[in-house]
Design a protein around this motif. Structure first.
Motif, PDB file in Angstrom:
ATOM      1  N   VAL A 191     137.324  84.862  73.753  1.00  0.00           N
ATOM      2  CA  VAL A 191     137.684  84.102  74.946  1.00  0.00           C
ATOM      3  C   VAL A 191     139.083  83.497  74.876  1.00  0.00           C
ATOM      4  CG1 VAL A 191     136.694  81.899  74.195  1.00  0.00           C
ATOM      5  CG2 VAL A 191     136.730  82.478  76.628  1.00  0.00           C
ATOM      6  N   GLU A 192     139.549  83.127  73.706  1.00  0.00           N
ATOM      7  CA  GLU A 192     140.880  82.519  73.576  1.00  0.00           C
ATOM      8  C   GLU A 192     141.955  83.540  73.222  1.00  0.00           C
ATOM      9  OE1 GLU A 192     141.379  79.536  74.467  1.00  0.00           O
ATOM     10  OE2 GLU A 192     139.279  78.953  74.676  1.00  0.00           O
ATOM     11  N   HIS A 304     134.873  79.790  81.581  1.00  0.00           N
ATOM     12  CA  HIS A 304     136.106  80.497  81.252  1.00  0.00           C
ATOM     13  C   HIS A 304     136.579  81.355  82.432  1.00  0.00           C
ATOM     14  CE1 HIS A 304     135.684  79.179  77.122  1.00  0.00           C
ATOM     15  NE2 HIS A 304     134.443  79.626  77.114  1.00  0.00           N
TER      16      HIS A 304
END
Length: 333
Positions: A191-192, A304
């Motif tokens: 996700v990052e 997200h």
């Protein structure tokens, strides 16, 4: 048993440390000389592949082709991969204790793309192999590439797309719950990261596909096809039989699905009777699907960007938003 000469030939190539262009030609003669490929011959090919030799480029064409012929074209009914044969394939891949290689992944993809129907376990195996390769930074998608662990590249997005829409596995174009879970796990794990932009679109559309799948594309059960081998032999041959059925389904959209089922023998013709109602019903996100999505998105307590894209896509495409999803929809605005 496999031809003794083939096993001896494989042993000699392993001792020599390479498979040359001439060797690949010889292997083709061994394998296709009797116009059939056996599981034992497939095992000999896996033994060569597992030996990590120097291979001619044509080896990477022969290997998936031969394994695909064994599992898709040799077993009856042709085009249907059995649970046992799918287990044989994954067993051969994992037998050496190493992660799935790119050649082995290409072989699984070849089988999925050539088969009319294959067990969901095989598609899930391929999808998990790609996800594991992304997260670990080694394996099926990382050979010879300077890619960072935990980052999804453009090439890997395309491989994921091939696995998901291979045309076999769980209902063809429909994304199963097991596949959706793997995609969410992969999204959470990266996700990052600076993933390829195409990943966000694939993720959102694949999960939406799972929630609003049009299951009318599901092929007939393997057992039904096996019981109707005579259908393939009716006047007009393959075109009027199972081959014509799938050709109509793939080329004609919703109308093609209706026509394919209408022309097919029972119980396939009966399948078309509920088609329109089923298609309409599947476009609506159910309470169970909404609860699953809320639980999945809320696992880490953060909404997200890819999840926002997913919710936006659902809002635009679904004719009826379940109330359980409304709080998430409000956050996604």
């Amino acid at each position: 048993m496999a031809k003794p000469d083939l096993n001896a030939f494989a042993t000699a190539r392993i001792a020599e440390g390479q498979v040359s262009e001439a060797d690949v030609i010889t292997l083709r003669r061994f394998i296709y000389g009797d116009m059939a490929v056996s599981l034992e011959e497939g095992a000999a090919l896996f033994r060569l592949n597992d030996a990590d030799l120097t291979y001619a480029d044509t080896w990477y064409e022969l290997f998936p082709e031969a394994i695909g012929d064994i599992l898709v074209h040799q077993a009856l009914p042709r085009g249907y991969v059995s649970e046992d044969n799918a287990a044989w394939l994954t067993g051969q891949i994992t037998a050496d204790g190493h992660v799935c290689s790119r050649t082995e992944l290409d072989t699984v993809l070849h089988v999925l793309e050539k088969a009319r129907e294959a067990p969901e376990s095989l598609e899930k195996f391929a999808l998990q192999a790609v996800a594991d390769s992304v997260i670990s930074g080694k394996g099926a998608t990382r050979s010879g590439a300077d890619l960072k662990p935990g980052v999804i590249s453009d090439g890997e997005v395309e491989i994921l797309r091939r696995v998901l829409y291979a045309g076999a596995g769980c209902g063809g174009i429909a994304i199963s719950r097991a596949e959706a879970e793997i995609l969410f796990d992969l999204n959470d794990a990266t996700v990052e990261a600076e993933n390829a932009p195409a990943w966000s679109e694939l993720f959102s559309k694949a999960i939406a596909n799972h929630l609003m799948a049009m299951s009318g594309f599901t092929p007939p059960a393997r057992e039904d096809a096996l019981a109707r081998e005579d259908w393939l032999r009716q006047p007009g041959g393959y075109e009027r039989g199972l081959g014509g059925f799938f050709r109509k389904m793939i080329s004609g959209g919703v109308s093609g699905i209706r026509e394919a089922y209408a022309d097919a023998p029972n119980p396939l013709a009966a399948r078309g009777a509920a088609m329109e109602a089923e298609i309409a019903a599947n476009e609506v996100v159910t309470e169970d699907e909404a609860s699953w999505l809320v639980e999945r998105i809320g696992r880490d307590g953060v909404l997200h960007e890819n999840e926002r894209a997913l919710l936006k896509f659902i809002r635009e495409e679904s004719p009826n938003i379940h109330p359980a999803l409304q709080p998430l929809m409000d956050k996604a605005i």
